[in-house]
Scaffold this active site. Structure first.
Site, short mmCIF file in Angstrom:
data_model
loop_
_atom_site.label_atom_id
_atom_site.label_comp_id
_atom_site.label_asym_id
_atom_site.label_seq_id
_atom_site.Cartn_x
_atom_site.Cartn_y
_atom_site.Cartn_z
CG ASP A 282 -74.57 -4.71 -47.42
OD1 ASP A 282 -74.58 -4.04 -46.59
OD2 ASP A 282 -74.29 -5.40 -48.81
CD GLU A 329 -74.62 0.04 -47.16
OE1 GLU A 329 -73.45 1.13 -46.73
OE2 GLU A 329 -74.11 -0.95 -47.87
CG ASP A 382 -67.54 -4.19 -45.03
OD1 ASP A 382 -67.71 -5.81 -44.20
OD2 ASP A 382 -68.89 -3.96 -45.65
#
Length: 496
Positions: A282, A329, A382
């Site tokens: 992430d 990501e 998200d």
């Protein structure tokens, strides 16, 4: 040319089940079998770390410890730690559509303490030596936190020093819980892998302000002698927030980490890849450069970019674990440094079709422009659901999206498993050159925005979405099976 594949995004917490939260074991295997039957070969989950502030798995007290809320009472009973009747005492009678973290936490701790209490003294102490050092540190940290009535470690007095802290022996219970977690997951994962499904896991970039990691490894982070922070982590203003995102996490001391060969980070990645087949890092761009916000700021607007470790970190990783399967990501804050790091690592980046229509001049998120070495998403945890996004979009953005996906003639506002506009958008992503296409299970069901997993910047009430058996069975398996076959995303054909 890589195999073309497809996957489903669903966190373990969101699985159907009777315990107030999704669990390891038969329910997870049943879900994997269901998506495997539709031609999916990947299942993406969120971090297995203990949920922290706001029940977020991205705000954990440990970068290494597993989330004991996923421990299955049924598996505990099967293994003889508890009785079937004791497992039934943990059945949840509330809403099946939301995770109840308080109930799940209380019930699993009650069961684990009951099981641990039945062990003999020598057996109780047998689990701690089985754990790697970072998980041992977490167990000591948790024992000390209980000793100090849940206070932050900065208020522990002499126990702030991890080298001399007196835990009182409470670490043995937490070691037992961590061993149960790992045993149940590895058994569950083995059955999932045997179905032809690989697990994509996730690690957050940062650790919590009050974490076992910071307590035990102060030098890894940019702290003063008293653990105070001069600057904290965040993200600049972007698609999600005009003020940016002020995360408040400690920043890494990359100069010190470089002097150790990035040992802490390498161990972290290797530990994660023990639980997952593929690892998504992430906020990968924070390893190229990161947004540092002065401590005390109320928004992230006044931060600045600082240089991350770059390729040197992954050179160190490759020396220890060559060929690690990693997804980067790389969303938000694009720059040449991120693009250069992606090129040098060879990792796949990410593309989100929802981002493709706000700025007509930027075509990077339009599927016809996706590189083969990328993972294409209808949305992530998200994002809003596809249907929710269509409703929330401006008429201009919605029109561009519907036109691009050949969905202008559809009843775009209709939801459900046959939601016509959602299907056209999914098809468009599946046509893309990306070797892997992934969609959240909410988009398979045609759910609206009320089924969204997370709204960035909203501190509470997130991470609660749960799927029910009814909705899972309502997914149009034939349509997805044909979709994966049509666009050769079953993992058995290299043709693009």
């Amino acid at each position: 040319m890589p195999y073309r594949e497809s996957g489903v995004l669903l966190n373990i917490s969101s699985l159907p089940g009777r315990y107030g939260i999704g669990k390891f074991g038969s329910g997870a295997v049943a879900f994997a079998a269901r998506i495997a039957d539709m031609g999916f070969t990947r299942w993406q989950v969120l971090p297995f770390s203990q949920p922290g502030l706001g029940d977020s798995p991205y705000a954990s007290e440990s970068a290494f410890a597993g989330n004991i809320l996923y421990i299955s009472p049924d598996m505990l009973a099967e293994d003889g730690y508890i009785t079937a009747a004791e497992a039934r005492e943990c059945v949840y009678n509330g809403s099946p559509y939301e995770t109840d973290y308080s109930f799940a936490r209380e019930s699993v701790l009650r069961l684990l303490k009951k099981a641990f209490g039945r062990l003999t003294g020598s057996a109780r102490e047998s689990f701690y030596p089985l754990l790697p050092p970072e998980k041992q540190e977490y167990c000591r940290y948790m024992a000390l936190k209980e000793k100090h009535s849940g206070k932050p470690f900065t208020e522990w007095g002499p126990d702030m020093d991890c080298n001399t802290a007196d835990s009182g022996g409470g670490e043995h219970f937490h070691a037992f819980a961590q061993c149960i977690f790992e045993d149940q997951w590895q058994r569950t994962k083995k059955r999932i892998n045997e179905l032809g499904v690989k697990i994509i896991g996730d690690i957050p970039m940062y650790v919590s302000r009050y974490s076992a990691d910071l307590w035990a490894h102060r030098r890894v982070f940019r702290t003063e002698g008293d653990f105070s922070l001069s600057s904290v982590a965040g993200a600049p203003p972007d698609y999600f927030s005009a003020d940016g995102q002020l995360w408040g996490n400690p920043l890494y001391d990359w100069e010190y980490l470089a002097s150790t060969g990035y040992e802490w980070w390498v161990r972290r990645i290797i530990s994660a890849l023990n639980d997952y087949d593929t690892l998504r890092i992430d906020h990968f761009r924070g390893l190229a450069s990161y947004w540092a916000v002065p401590a005390g700021e109320t928004t992230a607007r006044n931060g600045r970019w600082e240089k991350g470790p770059g390729q040197a970190l992954f050179d160190a990783l490759n020396r220890e674990l060559p060929g690690a399967d990693i997804i980067a990501e790389d969303l938000g804050g694009f720059g040449e440094d991120v693009e250069s790091l992606l090129r040098s690592t060879g990792y796949a980046g990410m593309r989100i079709i929802q981002f493709g229509f706000d700025n007509p001049a930027d075509g990077s998120h339009l599927p016809h422009n996706y590189p083969v070495n990328s993972v294409a998403y209808t949305g992530t945890h998200d994002n809003d659901t596809l249907l929710g996004w269509l409703y929330a979009a401006s008429p201009e953005v919605r029109s561009r999206a519907l036109r691009y996906c050949s969905a202008e003639d559809t009843d775009w506002g209709r939801g459900g498993p046959q939601a016509p506009a959602c299907r056209r958008i999914i098809e468009t992503v599946w046509r893309s050159p990306s070797f892997l296409a992934v969609l959240p299970v909410q988009d398979m069901c045609g759910f609206g925005g009320d089924a969204r997993m997370n709204r960035p910047g909203v501190p509470s009430g997130q991470w609660r979405f749960r799927l029910t058996d009814e909705f899972l069975c309502g997914i149009d398996a034939d349509w997805f099976r044909n979709l994966n076959r049509t666009f050769r995303r079953t993992g058995i054909d290299k043709t693009v």
